[in-house]
Design an enzyme around this catalytic site. Structure first.
Site, short mmCIF file in Angstrom:
data_model
loop_
_atom_site.label_atom_id
_atom_site.label_comp_id
_atom_site.label_asym_id
_atom_site.label_seq_id
_atom_site.Cartn_x
_atom_site.Cartn_y
_atom_site.Cartn_z
CE1 TYR A 148 1.43 -9.29 -0.05
CE2 TYR A 148 0.40 -8.42 2.52
CZ TYR A 148 1.33 -9.02 1.12
OH TYR A 148 3.26 -8.49 1.77
CE LYS A 152 3.68 -11.65 2.68
NZ LYS A 152 4.93 -12.69 2.59
CG ASN A 177 4.55 0.20 4.34
OD1 ASN A 177 4.52 -0.96 4.25
ND2 ASN A 177 4.63 1.24 4.59
CB VAL A 187 3.21 5.22 -1.25
CG1 VAL A 187 4.92 5.15 -0.54
CG2 VAL A 187 2.50 6.64 -0.87
CG PHE A 191 3.65 9.29 -4.50
CD1 PHE A 191 2.27 9.20 -4.87
CD2 PHE A 191 4.42 10.19 -2.94
CE1 PHE A 191 1.26 8.90 -3.54
CE2 PHE A 191 3.28 9.61 -2.65
CZ PHE A 191 1.83 9.77 -2.27
N GLY A 208 -4.25 11.49 3.21
CA GLY A 208 -2.83 12.13 3.41
C GLY A 208 -2.44 11.70 5.06
CD GLN A 210 -3.30 7.84 4.22
OE1 GLN A 210 -3.02 8.74 4.50
NE2 GLN A 210 -3.63 7.58 2.91
CG ASP A 283 -3.93 1.35 4.52
OD1 ASP A 283 -2.66 1.30 4.29
OD2 ASP A 283 -3.98 3.26 3.64
#
Length: 320
Positions: A148, A152, A177, A187, A191, A208, A210, A283
């Protein structure tokens, strides 16, 4: 004021529809080109019968569709793209077609048109695992770690080459983001869906820790339009701006905000992730953009990363 008529590719999507709302409110003539693969007409239904609004349902992988869409247009906001970072590990071919190929088709169509300005929404993923945080626009070398991000960056390079060669101006935004109402991935969205299916447990990809910067879509749109007005009065052919926030937030903290807003107290179950706690292959674990260049033009976000996340959770809970 922005020149009219304006084409917004991907204008039925999350960010695109918010941009269309603002441009319509400012009195511009808007044409939207979207294949509705990621967006929905529900995001634009309040403009459906407006005399200044035109919608074209079309696939930008078809050069004839794009050539027709740019006719009579002076400004193009190019937001059409596959927004899912994780799809790169599953289908690089799809990312090529829905990010690079459609940009190439747009640029070729612009060669024989009256388009003067192209505004492109790129991504913080072009920086890869930046060794400087917060990361400035002149950071390099750029080494994306996802397909990705690579797509870009390829689109950015094509845009720069075409702008310098064929005589139009291009403004490229590298986005953090982006969150808010109408989002259908990411995210927060994940969730909420997981907790509605199983309120007693929340699976969290990775470890967790990140930590990333989040920007509310309202701040994103104000940034794009403020910086475009500024850019038009410069002598630059191509320019780049980060749009993000001065703070950042962990995935665990996002989970805690979501559960609090939903009135739940689930067990948080971390998958452990890959490559040192990432949510998935490719990621970027830590991301915060340097936004000083944008702030020098007078723009600054009204909501912090924390505020953006909380407002987004509340908005999505009302609409999902």
């Amino acid at each position: 004021m922005i020149e009219t008529k304006i084409l917004v590719t991907g204008g039925a999507g999350f960010i695109g529809s918010h941009l269309v709302d603002k441009l319509m409110e400012e009195g511009h003539d808007i044409r939207v080109l979207d294949d509705l693969s990621a967006g929905t007409l529900d995001n634009l239904k309040h403009w459906a019968n407006h005399e200044r609004f035109e919608f074209i349902r079309g696939d930008m992988r078809n050069p004839e569709v794009v050539a027709e869409a740019v006719k009579g247009v002076e400004t193009v906001f190019h937001l059409a793209a596959n927004p899912e970072v994780r799809i790169g590990s599953q289908s690089p071919e799809l990312l090529y077609k829905t990010n690079i190929l459609i940009t190439y088709n747009l640029l070729n169509a612009m060669r024989g048109s009256n388009v003067r300005y192209l505004i492109f929404t790129s991504s913080s993923t072009v920086y890869g695992e930046a060794k400087i945080i917060p990361t400035p626009e002149d950071y390099g070398p750029l080494e994306p770690i996802s397909v990705y991000g690579g797509a870009k960056l390829a689109a950015e390079a094509l845009i720069s080459g075409y702008a310098h060669t064929f005589g139009f101006k291009a403004l490229i935004f590298r986005l953090a983001n982006i969150v808010g109402k109408r989002s259908n991935h990411g995210v927060i969205y994940d969730f909420i869906n997981k907790l509605r299916q199983r309120p007693d447990e929340l699976e969290i990809l990775g470890d967790g820790t990140q930590k990333k910067s989040y920007l509310h879509v309202s701040d994103t749109i104000s940034g794009m339009l403020t910086l475009f007005e500024y850019f038009k009065n410069t002598n630059k052919t191509v320019d780049f701006y980060n749009l993000g926030n001065d703070d950042w937030i962990t995935v665990r903290e996002i989970a805690e905000i979501v559960t609090e807003e939903m009135g739940l107290n689930p067990e948080l179950r971390f998958t452990g992730g890959v490559d040192g706690g990432r949510g998935w292959k490719g990621d970027v674990k830590f991301m915060r953009l340097n936004i000083e260049k944008a702030k020098k033009t007078g723009w600054r976000p009204k909501l912090s990363s924390y505020g953006a996340v909380r407002k987004s959770v509340r908005g999505l809970l009302l609409t999902m």
